[in-house]
Structures are given as structure tokens and as C-alpha cells.
Design an enzyme around this catalytic site. Structure first.
Site, short mmCIF file in Angstrom:
data_model
loop_
_atom_site.label_atom_id
_atom_site.label_comp_id
_atom_site.label_asym_id
_atom_site.label_seq_id
_atom_site.Cartn_x
_atom_site.Cartn_y
_atom_site.Cartn_z
N ASN A 181 0.75 -1.27 0.25
CA ASN A 181 -0.22 -0.12 0.00
C ASN A 181 0.72 1.24 -0.10
O ASN A 181 0.10 2.58 -0.41
CB ASN A 181 -0.94 0.07 1.24
CG ASN A 181 -0.34 -0.33 2.61
OD1 ASN A 181 0.43 -1.45 2.63
ND2 ASN A 181 -0.45 0.32 3.46
N CYS A 231 -2.54 5.22 7.70
CA CYS A 231 -2.83 4.54 9.04
C CYS A 231 -1.86 4.71 9.82
O CYS A 231 -1.86 4.77 11.25
CB CYS A 231 -2.67 3.02 8.64
SG CYS A 231 -3.97 2.23 7.39
C1 LIG Z 1 -6.62 -0.44 3.11
C2 LIG Z 1 -5.98 -1.75 3.13
C3 LIG Z 1 -6.17 -2.61 4.36
C4 LIG Z 1 -7.30 -2.20 5.35
O1 LIG Z 1 -8.78 -2.35 4.48
P1 LIG Z 1 -9.85 -1.81 5.20
O2 LIG Z 1 -11.04 -1.90 4.25
O3 LIG Z 1 -9.67 -0.11 5.26
O4 LIG Z 1 -10.01 -2.13 6.68
C5 LIG Z 1 -5.59 -3.49 4.16
N1 LIG Z 1 -4.50 -3.96 3.81
C6 LIG Z 1 -4.11 -3.28 2.64
C7 LIG Z 1 -2.85 -3.52 1.99
C8 LIG Z 1 -4.90 -1.89 2.51
O5 LIG Z 1 -4.22 -1.07 1.43
#
Ligand SMILES: *Cc1c(COP(=O)(O)O)cnc(C)c1O
Length: 386
Positions: free
Chosen positions: A151, A325
Site C-alpha cells: 500500500n 494508517c
Molecule cells: C486499506 C488496506 C487494508 C485495510 O482495509 P479496510 O477496508 O480499510 O479495513 C488492508 N490491507 C491493505 C494492503 C490496505 O491497503
């Protein structure tokens, strides 16, 4: 200029067509999907149609898809559920150092419960070391959880190779594909994936709804106890509108995948080329080839990423340093440290994630703004250039 949004890895703007598909299920079509009367049956039908769409796109069976409240819940359910279910036999889990907190914190929790976790390193481009992965496997290993696409730096992992290693050693392979679904063609059977997490709001769907694929035959304990929804694996009245929205969003994403990706990648490359040309003392983070089409992550030496964000915000530009985050904390990104950046370079990074609604004009505005901001901040910086 109106808000210019370059944070599509954090979340995406919901597609109007998705909203339209959801609306009836937020008003006249309010039946509980478990009820036997007509409006209940209609909700059930809509949920099952969405399940079929997800299954079709991932190349699996509908009964292998469970709807959840998002990516974090899918990761938690897969990792804890599988770990607990196979605990009698084995208790060692392998993951990587660059996972999303939804995976890392889950693993930490399991460590507290007595599980043993190995965190595999990545090279300077953010790709995991397959030899290290093979060497980490022990007789007590049950599960490998390695993300599909990162991410923060967008790198794509060698998923097929990991799948082969897992199969050879009869291990269960889960992947957090939250950043990949909607951007990459994925066939879970061809890739040897046993479990996969996805989240609708990362591909122009609604927030708070996701899905978990678990291959038939792989056991996992449920995370939410209660009613018998989701094949008795996830209690709670179905989020019918959300699930319908997820189904529509995934369908739209894969209808136009190549076309969107080509455009998005062109814009991303245009941005990176211009920054390389116009701003000195930068470092481009992540692999140049094995990477999500819209992601760029660049460190601007002598500058705090957070100052960049504040100054971009004054120009109505939304971006991210590290990941949403972890922002708000002063800790440099664990991902950037894992690819070998110094604390200083890790803290000077800017993630621009381009999506299907971005235009060339917006990218030009971003480039022009960044050049101005970086020059100004560097002039004021106590860390004198040379
Ligand atoms: C955004 C994200 C999550 C969390 O997803 P949510 O739907 O926001 O809980 C988990 N893993 C990755 C790689 C992400 O980018």
C-alpha cells in the site's frame, strides 16, 4: 481549483454507478436477506449475485467467498481463523516485514497467544526474498501470509512463486490483496492462493464492506459469533447495500481494467519523469516495473513529508506520506525502513496514488505545486543543501 485527489491507495471516490445500484437497498428494498418473504428474498438474491461476481473475477466458486466489513476484518478472519483452527497441529506463521498493520498487528496478537511468527525481509525494491521464505519453513509452519501489492510503495510480490512454495510444503497461503484487487488480474486457482482479502472502497466501491476468499477444504474459525450468516462463518445481518455496491464496483473495475491501467500508468510515469527532471535530491522508492500502475513514492531529501502534506493541502491537493494508517505518528514508515531507507529519507517521502478520475491537468498542477513547495521548504530548511 477544486480538491485534487491523489490518495487513491487510502480510499477512492465511490463510482456514481455503484451508488445508483446500491440506493434501492438503502430504501424500498430493506428486507433482511435471511427472511423468507419477498423483500427478504430479493435481498438474498442481490447478495448471492454479488458473491457470484466476486467469485467469477477471482476464478473461484461462490461458496468460497465470505462478505466482511472490509479489508482489516478479512485479514483478521483469515489469519486468526486459520491459525486457531490448525493450532493443535502447528503454530508457526510466516509473513513479511512490509505488511499492512491489519496483518502485522494480527500477527503480533497471535505472538502474544504463543504463536511463533517469522517476518521475511524484502530487497531494496520491496520484493520479498524467496530463498529466505523457503528457509523459514519449519515442520510447525501452517500459514504463509504475504501481501499481493504494497500500500505504500506499490510493489507487487511474486505471488505465483509463493503459491508454488506453499503447495510444495502443504502450507496454507493467504494474501492481503486489498491494493491489488481492481488493479491486477487475479485468478486464485492459477496463482495457488488459498485465501485472499479484498476491500470495496479501494476500487471505487463503498467503505466498510469487503470479502474474504477461502479455498474449499481450508478450515478457519469464525471471528464473529452469532447468527448463521455467511455459511455460518460471519454472524451479523448482511450489509446488503454494501455488498451490492462491492459487486458492482468489482464488475466495473474489471470491465475496463486494461484501459484504466494504461491511462493511470501514463499519468504516473508523466508525474515521476517531471519530478525527476525538475527537482534534485530525490529518491524513487519501490520497484519500477513490478508495481501498481497508479502508485508513486518519492523521498524529497531535506524535507519532512508532513510539511509537504500540509503545504499541498493549502493548495487543495490530497496526498499521503507513508500510509494514512500511520500518519499522525512520527515513526518513519516500517515499509520504507525495510527497503533500507534512513529515518530521514523515510520521513521525507510522499505517496501519490493516481486513480481513474485524475486528469493530466491535475497532474500538471501537482507537479507545479510540488516544485514550488520543495524549493521554498528547502530554502528555509536548517539542513543546508551542500
Ligand atoms: C486499506 C488496506 C487494508 C485495510 O482495509 P479496510 O477496508 O480499510 O479495513 C488492508 N490491507 C491493505 C494492503 C490496505 O491497503
Amino acid at each position: 481549483m477544486q480538491t485534487v485527489y491523489f490518495d487513491n491507495s487510502a480510499t477512492t471516490k465511490i463510482d456514481e454507478e455503484v451508488v445508483k445500484t446500491m440506493l434501492p437497498y438503502l430504501s424500498e428494498n430493506y428486507g433482511n436477506a435471511s427472511s423468507i418473504y419477498k423483500i427478504g428474498r430479493e435481498s438474498r438474491k442481490a447478495v448471492e449475485e454479488a458473491r457470484e461476481k466476486v467469485a467469477q473475477i477471482l476464478g473461484c466458486e461462490p461458496i468460497e467467498i465470505y462478505f466482511t466489513a472490509g479489508g482489516s476484518e478479512s485479514d483478521n478472519t483469515a489469519i486468526k481463523g486459520i491459525a486457531h483452527s490448525y493450532r493443535q497441529k502447528e503454530n508457526h506463521i510466516i509473513t513479511s516485514k512490509i505488511e499492512h498493520p491489519a496483518v502485522l498487528e494480527t500477527c503480533k496478537q497471535l505472538e502474544n497467544e504463543g504463536f511463533e511468527i517469522s517476518y521475511i525481509s524484502v530487497d531494496e525494491n520491496g520484493i520479498i526474498n524467496l530463498e529466505e521464505l523457503k528457509n523459514a519453513i519449519k515442520p510447525t509452519t501452517t500459514l504463509i501470509s504475504i501481501m499481493f501489492a504494497n500500500n505504500e510503495i506499490g510493489t507487487l510480490q511474486p505471488i505465483k512463486e509463493i503459491g508454488e512454495i506453499a503447495r510444495k510444503h502443504q502450507l496454507i497461503f493467504h494474501t492481503d490483496a486489498v491494493q491489488a484487487v481492481g488493479n491486477v488480474n487475479i485468478n486464485v486457482k492459477e496463482l495457488g492462493i488459498d485465501s485472499l482479502s479484498l476491500s470495496a472502497h479501494k476500487f471505487y466501491g463503498p467503505k466498510g464492506v469487503g470479502a474474504l476468499y477461502v479455498r474449499k477444504g481450508v478450515k478457519f474459525n469464525k471471528l464473529i459469533d452469532g447468527g448463521h450468516q455467511e455459511m455460518n462463518k460471519r454472524a451479523g445481518t448482511e450489509n446488503v447495500a454494501g455488498i451490492v455496491g462491492l459487486g458492482k464496483a468489482i464488475e466495473l473495475a474489471y470491465e475496463n481494467l486494461e484501459e484504466h491501467n494504461k491511462r493511470i500508468k501514463e499519468l504516473r510515469d508523466y508525474y515521476v519523469e517531471n519530478i525527476k527532471e525538475k527537482i534534485p535530491y530525490i529518491k524513487i522508492n519501490g520497484d519500477m516495473e513490478k508495481r501498481l500502475p497508479g502508485n508513486s513514492n518519492i523521498s524529497f531529501k531535506f524535507i519532512e513529508g508532513d510539511s509537504l502534506l500540509l503545504n499541498l493541502d493549502l493548495k487543495e491537493i490530497c496526498a499521503s506520506s507513508g500510509s494514512a494508517c500511520t500518519s499522525g505518528s512520527l515513526n518513519p514508515s516500517h515499509v520504507l525502513l525495510a527497503i533500507g531507507l534512513s529515518n530521514e529519507m523515510a520521513r521525507s517521502s510522499l505517496r501519490i496514488s493516481i486513480g481513474k478520475y485524475n486528469t493530466k491537468e491535475e497532474v500538471d498542477y501537482l507537479i507545479e505545486s510540488l516544485v514550488e513547495i520543495v524549493n521554498r521548504l528547502r530554502k528555509m530548511s536548517p539542513l543546508k543543501l551542500l
